[in-house]
Design a protein around this motif. Structure first.
Motif, PDB file in Angstrom:
ATOM      1  N   TYR A  34       0.842  -1.212   0.000  1.00 52.64           N
ATOM      2  CA  TYR A  34       0.000   0.000   0.000  1.00 52.64           C
ATOM      3  C   TYR A  34       0.877   1.261   0.000  1.00 52.64           C
ATOM      4  O   TYR A  34       0.395   2.362  -0.237  1.00 52.64           O
ATOM      5  CB  TYR A  34      -0.900  -0.048   1.237  1.00 52.64           C
ATOM      6  N   GLY A  35       2.167   1.065   0.311  1.00 47.97           N
ATOM      7  CA  GLY A  35       3.100   2.201   0.282  1.00 47.97           C
ATOM      8  C   GLY A  35       3.605   2.652   1.642  1.00 47.97           C
ATOM      9  O   GLY A  35       4.327   3.633   1.759  1.00 47.97           O
ATOM     10  N   ILE A  36       3.227   1.920   2.681  1.00 45.07           N
ATOM     11  CA  ILE A  36       3.662   2.296   4.037  1.00 45.07           C
ATOM     12  C   ILE A  36       5.155   1.988   4.190  1.00 45.07           C
ATOM     13  O   ILE A  36       5.606   0.901   3.872  1.00 45.07           O
ATOM     14  CB  ILE A  36       2.847   1.539   5.108  1.00 45.07           C
ATOM     15  N   ASP A  37       5.900   2.977   4.700  1.00 44.90           N
ATOM     16  CA  ASP A  37       7.340   2.758   4.926  1.00 44.90           C
ATOM     17  C   ASP A  37       7.745   2.950   6.390  1.00 44.90           C
ATOM     18  O   ASP A  37       8.881   2.713   6.768  1.00 44.90           O
ATOM     19  CB  ASP A  37       8.185   3.677   4.020  1.00 44.90           C
ATOM     20  N   THR A  38       6.777   3.399   7.237  1.00 42.80           N
ATOM     21  CA  THR A  38       7.071   3.643   8.647  1.00 42.80           C
ATOM     22  C   THR A  38       5.964   3.039   9.506  1.00 42.80           C
ATOM     23  O   THR A  38       4.788   3.382   9.346  1.00 42.80           O
ATOM     24  CB  THR A  38       7.175   5.160   8.919  1.00 42.80           C
ATOM     25  N   PHE A  39       6.355   2.127  10.388  1.00 40.17           N
ATOM     26  CA  PHE A  39       5.396   1.461  11.267  1.00 40.17           C
ATOM     27  C   PHE A  39       5.670   1.888  12.705  1.00 40.17           C
ATOM     28  O   PHE A  39       6.779   1.693  13.200  1.00 40.17           O
ATOM     29  CB  PHE A  39       5.531  -0.061  11.155  1.00 40.17           C
ATOM     30  N   ILE A  40       4.668   2.469  13.348  1.00 34.92           N
ATOM     31  CA  ILE A  40       4.817   2.894  14.736  1.00 34.92           C
ATOM     32  C   ILE A  40       3.965   1.993  15.617  1.00 34.92           C
ATOM     33  O   ILE A  40       2.741   1.968  15.501  1.00 34.92           O
ATOM     34  CB  ILE A  40       4.452   4.382  14.897  1.00 34.92           C
ATOM     35  N   GLU A  41       4.653   1.217  16.448  1.00 37.02           N
ATOM     36  CA  GLU A  41       3.979   0.273  17.352  1.00 37.02           C
ATOM     37  C   GLU A  41       3.652   1.003  18.648  1.00 37.02           C
ATOM     38  O   GLU A  41       4.549   1.515  19.319  1.00 37.02           O
ATOM     39  CB  GLU A  41       4.899  -0.928  17.626  1.00 37.02           C
ATOM     40  N   ILE A  42       2.364   1.048  18.997  1.00 33.95           N
ATOM     41  CA  ILE A  42       1.892   1.864  20.117  1.00 33.95           C
ATOM     42  C   ILE A  42       1.300   0.964  21.186  1.00 33.95           C
ATOM     43  O   ILE A  42       0.278   0.307  20.968  1.00 33.95           O
ATOM     44  CB  ILE A  42       0.830   2.881  19.630  1.00 33.95           C
TER      45      ILE A  42
ATOM     46  N   LEU B 134       5.742  -6.638  17.720  1.00 33.12           N
ATOM     47  CA  LEU B 134       5.196  -6.344  16.387  1.00 33.12           C
ATOM     48  C   LEU B 134       6.254  -5.711  15.486  1.00 33.12           C
ATOM     49  O   LEU B 134       6.296  -5.983  14.288  1.00 33.12           O
ATOM     50  CB  LEU B 134       3.983  -5.407  16.471  1.00 33.12           C
ATOM     51  N   SER B 135       7.094  -4.868  16.079  1.00 33.87           N
ATOM     52  CA  SER B 135       8.166  -4.239  15.289  1.00 33.87           C
ATOM     53  C   SER B 135       9.085  -5.301  14.705  1.00 33.87           C
ATOM     54  O   SER B 135       9.515  -5.212  13.553  1.00 33.87           O
ATOM     55  CB  SER B 135       8.968  -3.268  16.164  1.00 33.87           C
ATOM     56  N   SER B 136       9.366  -6.331  15.503  1.00 31.76           N
ATOM     57  CA  SER B 136      10.240  -7.395  14.999  1.00 31.76           C
ATOM     58  C   SER B 136       9.538  -8.213  13.909  1.00 31.76           C
ATOM     59  O   SER B 136      10.150  -8.587  12.915  1.00 31.76           O
ATOM     60  CB  SER B 136      10.747  -8.245  16.173  1.00 31.76           C
ATOM     61  N   PHE B 137       8.228  -8.434  14.037  1.00 33.54           N
ATOM     62  CA  PHE B 137       7.482  -9.127  12.971  1.00 33.54           C
ATOM     63  C   PHE B 137       7.504  -8.313  11.674  1.00 33.54           C
ATOM     64  O   PHE B 137       7.639  -8.874  10.588  1.00 33.54           O
ATOM     65  CB  PHE B 137       6.016  -9.362  13.381  1.00 33.54           C
ATOM     66  N   VAL B 138       7.370  -6.997  11.815  1.00 30.99           N
ATOM     67  CA  VAL B 138       7.378  -6.117  10.631  1.00 30.99           C
ATOM     68  C   VAL B 138       8.728  -6.197   9.926  1.00 30.99           C
ATOM     69  O   VAL B 138       8.801  -6.348   8.702  1.00 30.99           O
ATOM     70  CB  VAL B 138       7.063  -4.650  11.019  1.00 30.99           C
TER      71      VAL B 138
END
Length: 314
Positions: free
Chosen positions: A266-274, A280-284
């Protein structure tokens, strides 16, 4: 310009003390805990900050505790002016996504997830079901493992977390057999998880049906932000789908890897785990690596990690 997704953790991320330093420093975060206490009629804030752990890990407490901590931190991020184009949450985390999107009011969602936790816990008697993480096998091999082990009872794939990590769920004997079969097929690890129920398996279908009745009592507003469903790994197109998707989510597999792949495409390049934890960051990262794509991941769970987010924004 970064294209940002917010992602929210599920059960298992909890720990005593979560959210505490953020609440001490930010009024907006403290207010979320006050609303939770009032909605639930007990001191959730104290349980999150002081424990005891054996109370916090009870499913019906864990679920509202993680949701509240995630939304409290989200309010602080909101004050920084940061917005997401799309969001997703792992299992329980999907409720945080739906609160962010505006579909649910927080005070209704926190009561709903307490009931969800109770239903998920009570449907299968203690000791009947369990879950296990299978590390180091491809998806098709794990699916073969559960097929080969199902003569021992119910065993199914429950969470497709990331490449090489799939959680299975079902009846104890069948899950134990699947762990043995997985090791024979070359799994690096097959670890039983310390959970009290076989989440995301067909054994929990009755809980999904009962949750559907609870969901009918909750008002659902128009979504202002796109939410990716665990069940379909696609954007929820219409508010009218939410109840059915959340009911199914209890007894169907969580397509987390697929959801991350969808967001990257979809174009997402930044994932912020809240929220609590950083799994989840490690899964990403593992999912992005398999796709050969570089993404930024930031987890925000306390003042230290919040300052890293501020550095990133500046």
């Amino acid at each position: 310009m970064n294209k940002i997704a917010f992602i929210f953790p599920g059960q298992g991320a909890q720990y005593v003390g979560m959210g505490m330093d953020i609440v001490e420093n930010y009024r907006a975060a403290a207010e979320v805990f006050d609303i939770a206490n009032e909605s639930l009629g007990f001191d959730l804030k104290r349980l999150c900050f002081e424990g005891p752990n054996e109370e916090l890990i009870k499913t019906e407490n864990t679920q509202p505790a993680i949701l509240t901590t995630s939304i409290a931190i989200l309010k602080v991020i909101d004050e920084l002016g940061l917005k997401a184009e799309i969001t997703a949450g792992l299992s329980l985390g999907e409720y945080s996504s739906l609160v962010y999107s505006g579909a649910f009011k927080f005070e209704e969602a926190v009561k709903l997830v307490k009931v969800r936790g109770k239903l998920m816990q009570e449907t299968v008697p203690l000791g009947v079901g369990t879950m296990a993480a299978i590390i180091g096998l491809e998806r098709d091999v794990v699916e073969e493992v559960v097929r080969e082990s199902s003569d021992a009872g119910v065993v199914e794939c429950a969470n497709y977390n990331c490449p090489g990590q799939i959680v299975i769920s079902g009846e104890v004997k069948a899950v134990e057999k699947a762990c043995d079969v997985a090791k024979e097929k070359g799994a690096k690890k097959a670890l039983k998880l310390s959970v009290s129920a076989p989440f995301h398996s067909s054994l929990l279908r009755p809980a999904g049906d009962k949750l559907n009745e609870e969901l009918k009592k909750v008002s659902i507003a128009e979504m202002k932000t796109k939410v990716v469903s665990n069940v379909t790994a696609k954007i929820i197109e219409n508010e009218s789908e939410i109840r059915e998707l959340l009911s199914k989510q209890v007894f169907m597999p969580v397509l987390w890897q697929d959801s991350i792949e969808f967001m990257i495409k979809y174009g997402i390049d930044t994932f912020i785990e809240i929220g609590p934890g950083k799994s989840l960051s490690s899964f990403v990262k593992k999912t992005a690596k398999k796709l050969g794509v570089k993404v930024t991941t930031i987890n925000v769970e306390n003042m230290t990690t919040l300052s890293k987010l501020k550095e990133f924004l500046s």
